[in-house]
Design a protein around this motif. Structure first.
Motif, PDB file in Angstrom:
ATOM      1  N   GLU A  46     -28.125  -6.102  50.971  1.00 49.94           N
ATOM      2  CA  GLU A  46     -29.200  -7.081  51.133  1.00 49.94           C
ATOM      3  C   GLU A  46     -28.932  -8.271  50.217  1.00 49.94           C
TER       4      GLU A  46
ATOM      5  N   ASP B 260     -30.962 -10.789  49.583  1.00 48.83           N
ATOM      6  CA  ASP B 260     -32.179 -11.175  48.869  1.00 48.83           C
ATOM      7  C   ASP B 260     -32.433 -10.154  47.751  1.00 48.83           C
TER       8      ASP B 260
ATOM      9  N   ALA C 170     -35.774  -8.293  47.847  1.00 48.47           N
ATOM     10  CA  ALA C 170     -35.819  -7.301  48.922  1.00 48.47           C
ATOM     11  C   ALA C 170     -34.983  -6.077  48.566  1.00 48.47           C
ATOM     12  N   ALA C 171     -33.845  -6.297  47.923  1.00 46.79           N
ATOM     13  CA  ALA C 171     -33.006  -5.183  47.492  1.00 46.79           C
ATOM     14  C   ALA C 171     -33.741  -4.340  46.453  1.00 46.79           C
TER      15      ALA C 171
ATOM     16  N   TYR D 228     -36.232  -2.168  48.214  1.00 46.22           N
ATOM     17  CA  TYR D 228     -35.564  -1.008  48.815  1.00 46.22           C
ATOM     18  C   TYR D 228     -35.273   0.052  47.755  1.00 46.22           C
TER      19      TYR D 228
ATOM     20  N   THR E 234     -27.654   0.693  46.294  1.00 42.63           N
ATOM     21  CA  THR E 234     -28.176  -0.568  46.817  1.00 42.63           C
ATOM     22  C   THR E 234     -27.275  -1.712  46.391  1.00 42.63           C
TER      23      THR E 234
ATOM     24  N   ALA F 250     -26.870  -5.563  46.260  1.00 41.82           N
ATOM     25  CA  ALA F 250     -27.571  -6.837  46.378  1.00 41.82           C
ATOM     26  C   ALA F 250     -26.546  -7.959  46.432  1.00 41.82           C
TER      27      ALA F 250
ATOM     28  N   GLN G 170     -40.245 -10.522  53.009  1.00 46.30           N
ATOM     29  CA  GLN G 170     -39.890  -9.132  53.301  1.00 46.30           C
ATOM     30  C   GLN G 170     -40.787  -8.549  54.389  1.00 46.30           C
TER      31      GLN G 170
END
Length: 339
Positions: free
Chosen positions: A2, A4, A7-8, A11, A22, A24, A315
């Motif tokens: 992701e 953003d 947003a990451a 998550y 994750t 980013a 998001q």
């Protein structure tokens, strides 16, 4: 994966507390692709949306190629590709299908295309999306509808806003005074990000100016900018009497919402006025709160959110509604289990 950071972080807060799974960043720089069974992605839709410029040269339109690269390098048995309804009518969609044809990059995948409405799967929102499923282990069933506009048999009626706002696990009261998120930050991969916020924390409004509130007060449920008195219309609207009728529109209690977008907090961008008008309590002349928009997308009070108000709004507007995502995941899991 992701780009953003906020947003990451969201998550990670929900599914990956350590953040080790994750990434980013930009998918174009993602080279350490792990081996997985399924790749799921939704390249940016703004380049295809009917609300955008639909510029064929928009760089965002080319990110599906990076998605294809990741699918190949991951050794995935299946992939799921989500985008706006209009994507199925674009040149990029045709190229994606060609990639899965004989001699294409995804030639060993059989692809299926589903046009799904989130309202048919229990989301209080009419949101149509193109879903492309690729499989090397056999075809999947189309996700089964659980709801319909007109209920019949084992299909329930579409979920209304009244049910979503007033009968859910968190009741979202129409009168909202708070305009700011709580002061709170989390650390995510060496950066401080606002959050993590729970659903009630997102029940915040904007400070609309007086003239805007006067305009909103003249819009009944189901109405929009064309129903304003002439003296309250923006000058540009007086000259242009055609176009989007949803702009400055008020939602209706006993129907699902229209498609939630990233600027749902601005009524001038669409049908985003709260449904409560003159009956059933104090008239509500404001846009949806972030919490209401999240509920319209099908999120419940277990979900955590990270970012500023604008980042969280993005998001929410870009999300795949969880009830729709579950319906797709169920048929994917069933196919993998039977292989």
């Amino acid at each position: 994966m992701e780009i953003d950071r906020a947003a990451a972080a969201t998550y990670a807060a929900n599914f990956d507390p350590t953040g080790v799974h994750t990434h980013a960043g930009d998918i174009t720089g993602y080279i350490d692709v792990p081996q997985v069974d399924v790749v799921i992605g939704g390249p940016p839709c703004q380049g295809f949306s009917a609300l955008g410029k639909r510029d064929p040269a928009d760089v965002r339109n080319q990110l599906w190629r990076e998605f294809v690269r990741v699918v190949r390098e991951s050794g995935a048995r299946m992939f799921v590709f989500e985008n706006v309804d209009r994507f199925a009518k674009t040149r990029e969609f045709r190229l994606l299908r060609e990639a899965a044809s004989e001699d294409g990059e995804l030639a060993d995948f059989n692809t299926q295309v589903f046009r799904l409405n989130a309202a048919d799967h229990g989301t209080p929102q009419k949101r149509i999306r193109t879903i492309v499923v690729g499989s090397r282990v056999g075809p999947v069933d189309e996700p089964r509808r659980t709801h319909a506009k007109t209920p019949s048999g084992d299909l329930d009626r579409w979920v209304s806003l009244r049910e979503a706002f007033l009968q859910g696990s968190v009741v979202l009261e129409p009168i909202v005074r708070e305009a700011w998120l709580p002061e709170s930050v989390v650390e995510f991969q060496g950066h401080e990000v606002p959050g993590a916020f729970k659903l009630p924390d997102l029940h915040v409004t904007r400070n609309h100016d007086l003239l805007s509130e006067i305009r909103y007060a003249h819009i009944a449920p189901g109405q929009g900018r064309f129903d304003l008195p002439e003296e309250l219309r923006y000058p540009c609207w007086r000259r242009h009497t055609r176009g989007a009728g949803d702009v400055l529109g008020r939602l209706q209690w006993d129907q699902p919402s229209v498609t939630i977008r990233t600027e749902f907090f601005r009524p001038e961008k669409g049908r985003f006025l709260h449904p409560q008008w003159q009956n059933g309590g104090e008239q509500v002349n404001r846009a949806l709160t972030h919490a209401e928009a999240a509920v319209v997308q099908g999120f419940d009070d277990r979900h955590l959110w990270c970012g500023s108000k604008s980042e969280i709004a993005r998001q929410i507007g870009n999300a795949v509604p969880p009830p729709l995502a579950k319906a797709i995941a169920d048929v994917i899991a069933s196919r993998l289990a039977s292989d």
